[in-house]
Scaffold this motif. Sequence first.
Motif, PDB file in Angstrom:
ATOM      1  N   SER A   1      61.059  27.860  10.323  1.00 52.61           N
ATOM      2  CA  SER A   1      60.944  26.533  10.911  1.00 52.61           C
ATOM      3  C   SER A   1      59.748  25.828  10.302  1.00 52.61           C
ATOM      4  O   SER A   1      58.871  26.461   9.686  1.00 52.61           O
ATOM      5  N   ALA A   2      59.699  24.526  10.462  1.00 53.72           N
ATOM      6  CA  ALA A   2      58.553  23.775   9.941  1.00 53.72           C
ATOM      7  C   ALA A   2      57.255  24.296  10.555  1.00 53.72           C
ATOM      8  O   ALA A   2      56.233  24.437   9.871  1.00 53.72           O
TER       9      ALA A   2
ATOM     10  N   LEU B   1      55.444  15.408   2.113  1.00 55.36           N
ATOM     11  CA  LEU B   1      54.002  15.623   2.075  1.00 55.36           C
ATOM     12  C   LEU B   1      53.212  14.315   2.094  1.00 55.36           C
ATOM     13  O   LEU B   1      52.055  14.276   2.499  1.00 55.36           O
ATOM     14  N   LYS B   2      53.864  13.246   1.673  1.00 53.08           N
ATOM     15  CA  LYS B   2      53.172  11.973   1.442  1.00 53.08           C
ATOM     16  C   LYS B   2      52.376  11.446   2.635  1.00 53.08           C
ATOM     17  O   LYS B   2      51.257  10.944   2.456  1.00 53.08           O
ATOM     18  N   PRO B   3      52.895  11.524   3.866  1.00 57.23           N
ATOM     19  CA  PRO B   3      52.116  10.976   4.991  1.00 57.23           C
ATOM     20  C   PRO B   3      50.720  11.593   5.133  1.00 57.23           C
ATOM     21  O   PRO B   3      49.817  10.944   5.657  1.00 57.23           O
ATOM     22  N   ASN B   4      50.560  12.817   4.664  1.00 56.51           N
ATOM     23  CA  ASN B   4      49.263  13.487   4.759  1.00 56.51           C
ATOM     24  C   ASN B   4      48.589  13.666   3.403  1.00 56.51           C
ATOM     25  O   ASN B   4      47.650  14.457   3.269  1.00 56.51           O
ATOM     26  N   SER B   5      49.080  12.932   2.414  1.00 57.60           N
ATOM     27  CA  SER B   5      48.590  13.126   1.047  1.00 57.60           C
ATOM     28  C   SER B   5      47.105  12.787   0.876  1.00 57.60           C
ATOM     29  O   SER B   5      46.471  13.249  -0.071  1.00 57.60           O
ATOM     30  N   ALA B   6      46.552  12.033   1.780  1.00 56.61           N
ATOM     31  CA  ALA B   6      45.127  11.695   1.690  1.00 56.61           C
ATOM     32  C   ALA B   6      44.252  12.934   1.805  1.00 56.61           C
ATOM     33  O   ALA B   6      43.087  12.911   1.374  1.00 56.61           O
TER      34      ALA B   6
ATOM     35  N   ALA C   1      54.808  19.522   7.785  1.00 57.33           N
ATOM     36  CA  ALA C   1      54.200  20.170   8.949  1.00 57.33           C
ATOM     37  C   ALA C   1      52.906  20.902   8.615  1.00 57.33           C
ATOM     38  O   ALA C   1      52.199  21.348   9.520  1.00 57.33           O
ATOM     39  N   LEU C   2      52.590  21.027   7.325  1.00 54.60           N
ATOM     40  CA  LEU C   2      51.384  21.771   6.946  1.00 54.60           C
ATOM     41  C   LEU C   2      50.135  21.175   7.590  1.00 54.60           C
ATOM     42  O   LEU C   2      49.954  19.957   7.602  1.00 54.60           O
ATOM     43  N   ASP C   3      49.290  22.038   8.106  1.00 55.37           N
ATOM     44  CA  ASP C   3      48.027  21.589   8.674  1.00 55.37           C
ATOM     45  C   ASP C   3      47.200  20.937   7.576  1.00 55.37           C
ATOM     46  O   ASP C   3      47.119  21.443   6.453  1.00 55.37           O
TER      47      ASP C   3
ATOM     48  N   THR D   1      48.953  30.466   4.951  1.00 53.76           N
ATOM     49  CA  THR D   1      47.694  30.004   4.369  1.00 53.76           C
ATOM     50  C   THR D   1      47.954  29.333   3.025  1.00 53.76           C
ATOM     51  O   THR D   1      48.998  29.536   2.405  1.00 53.76           O
ATOM     52  N   ALA D   2      47.004  28.538   2.579  1.00 56.02           N
ATOM     53  CA  ALA D   2      47.123  27.906   1.270  1.00 56.02           C
ATOM     54  C   ALA D   2      47.228  28.968   0.184  1.00 56.02           C
ATOM     55  O   ALA D   2      47.968  28.809  -0.795  1.00 56.02           O
ATOM     56  N   GLN D   3      46.513  30.071   0.343  1.00 58.03           N
ATOM     57  CA  GLN D   3      46.561  31.148  -0.638  1.00 58.03           C
ATOM     58  C   GLN D   3      47.973  31.738  -0.730  1.00 58.03           C
ATOM     59  O   GLN D   3      48.463  32.035  -1.832  1.00 58.03           O
ATOM     60  N   ALA D   4      48.621  31.908   0.422  1.00 59.62           N
ATOM     61  CA  ALA D   4      49.986  32.434   0.438  1.00 59.62           C
ATOM     62  C   ALA D   4      50.942  31.450  -0.222  1.00 59.62           C
ATOM     63  O   ALA D   4      51.810  31.836  -1.016  1.00 59.62           O
ATOM     64  N   ILE D   5      50.801  30.181   0.099  1.00 56.47           N
ATOM     65  CA  ILE D   5      51.678  29.154  -0.474  1.00 56.47           C
ATOM     66  C   ILE D   5      51.478  29.054  -1.989  1.00 56.47           C
ATOM     67  O   ILE D   5      52.440  28.931  -2.755  1.00 56.47           O
ATOM     68  N   ASN D   6      50.233  29.119  -2.422  1.00 58.01           N
ATOM     69  CA  ASN D   6      49.941  29.016  -3.856  1.00 58.01           C
ATOM     70  C   ASN D   6      50.513  30.182  -4.651  1.00 58.01           C
ATOM     71  O   ASN D   6      50.698  30.066  -5.867  1.00 58.01           O
ATOM     72  N   ASN D   7      50.784  31.289  -3.987  1.00 63.93           N
ATOM     73  CA  ASN D   7      51.298  32.470  -4.681  1.00 63.93           C
ATOM     74  C   ASN D   7      52.822  32.509  -4.729  1.00 63.93           C
ATOM     75  O   ASN D   7      53.401  33.434  -5.295  1.00 63.93           O
TER      76      ASN D   7
END
Length: 200
Positions: A125-126, A180-185, A155-157, A133-139
């Motif tokens: 789910s989202a 991702l765009k709404p939180n791209s800042a 949904a990413l924090d 974690t970012a580390q998990a996603i990056n891998n």
Amino acid sequence: MGTLNASQAAALTATQIGSVSPTQLAAMSPTAFASLSSAALSALSSTQLNSITPGQFSNLSQTQLAQLTPAQIGAISYAGINSLSTSAFTSLSTAQIGGLTIMQLSGLSSTKARQLTTTQISQLSAGQFARLTAQAINNLSSEQIAVITPAQLGALDVSRLKDLSTAFINSLTAAQFAGLKPNSAYLNATNRGILFGKYA
């Protein structure tokens, strides 16, 4: 009831397993725990399962893992989930993957995240995906990234966005960027420039 050996564990019925305390269960050897019958495993409560060690959990066969309900899978410690072999982890059904909790996903190692099948990723789910974690996603591999949905990315924090790698950002499609765009800042300047340069 003292510490149970493999033959004693194998003889436990679904009713009897309810009398085994979490402390007694945790004291079983991995071999004894894996000797529990299908009926006994299916009868284990969340409290009992929360007490077992990574060594016990990783000693279960894929057939035994398949008998556990999503709720039971959700009761395992994140260390237990990380202890599974690649073949055991990838054998988890989509329903069982759906049972993974925020705690388990937050604690999922980068190595274990890389082992998620594309089907398993698409079934998160989202809210579940957001806890990686970012580390998990990056891998994640390019094949894994390709099945991530815009909703999952959206949904990413925001605290994770600044740590996403350039390689990951470069792999996103226009549809994924839209999520991702709404939180791209909250992306770092380099990654923000990449995405808006490609999909402005």
